[in-house]
Design a protein around this motif. Structure first.
Motif, PDB file in Angstrom:
ATOM      1  N   LYS A   1     114.801   1.055 -30.118  1.00 43.96           N
ATOM      2  CA  LYS A   1     115.503   2.115 -29.403  1.00 43.96           C
ATOM      3  C   LYS A   1     116.238   2.988 -30.410  1.00 43.96           C
ATOM      4  O   LYS A   1     116.551   2.558 -31.525  1.00 43.96           O
TER       5      LYS A   1
ATOM      6  N   CYS B   1     109.800   3.372 -32.089  1.00 43.25           N
ATOM      7  CA  CYS B   1     110.206   2.943 -30.740  1.00 43.25           C
ATOM      8  C   CYS B   1     108.992   2.576 -29.892  1.00 43.25           C
ATOM      9  O   CYS B   1     108.988   1.533 -29.227  1.00 43.25           O
TER      10      CYS B   1
ATOM     11  N   VAL C   1     117.276   4.108 -35.644  1.00 47.45           N
ATOM     12  CA  VAL C   1     116.362   3.447 -34.724  1.00 47.45           C
ATOM     13  C   VAL C   1     116.231   1.976 -35.102  1.00 47.45           C
ATOM     14  O   VAL C   1     116.146   1.633 -36.272  1.00 47.45           O
TER      15      VAL C   1
END
Length: 125
Positions: free
Chosen positions: A28, A22, A44
């Protein structure tokens, strides 16, 4: 058309690797929580695709994996728009970029993220 939706990889600390991905690549956390066998998963990525980082409930076998190990993931290849800016972010986080190369179809470098996961960063500029 076929597109990659996700890749699932077993790691010892999914939260640490998710944080690296991230922070370095503007991804995210799409989901995190309990997973099969008493484990934990962190998904992710972006809106189109993600990497599922899975830690089983049982202790992990600590045998080294590599390019000679069947069923092992060799590296995670990520494409970026600005290779130099991304490398600066990787260095600023304390990681050591290596194996720089410039060949078709683009420039690239590698670094080892948490859990020894090798990341290839490539730009087709």
């Amino acid at each position: 058309m076929t597109r990659l939706e996700h890749l699932n990889v077993t790691v010892s600390d999914p939260d640490a690797l998710a944080g690296t991905l991230c922070d370095r690549f503007d991804w995210k956390v799409r989901w995190s929580g309990a997973a099969m066998g008493g484990g934990r998963s962190v998904h992710v990525g972006n809106d189109d695709a993600y990497v599922a980082l899975y830690r089983p409930g049982a202790p992990l076998d600590d045998k080294p994996a590599g390019y000679e190990t069947p069923k092992a993931m060799n590296h995670l290849g990520l494409m970026v728009d600005d290779l130099d800016a991304t490398e600066a972010r990787v260095r600023a986080a304390g990681f050591v970029p290596r194996s720089h190369a410039n060949y078709e179809p683009g420039r690239r470098f590698y670094f080892d993220a948490p859990d020894g996961i090798e990341i290839e960063v490539v730009s087709y500029d």
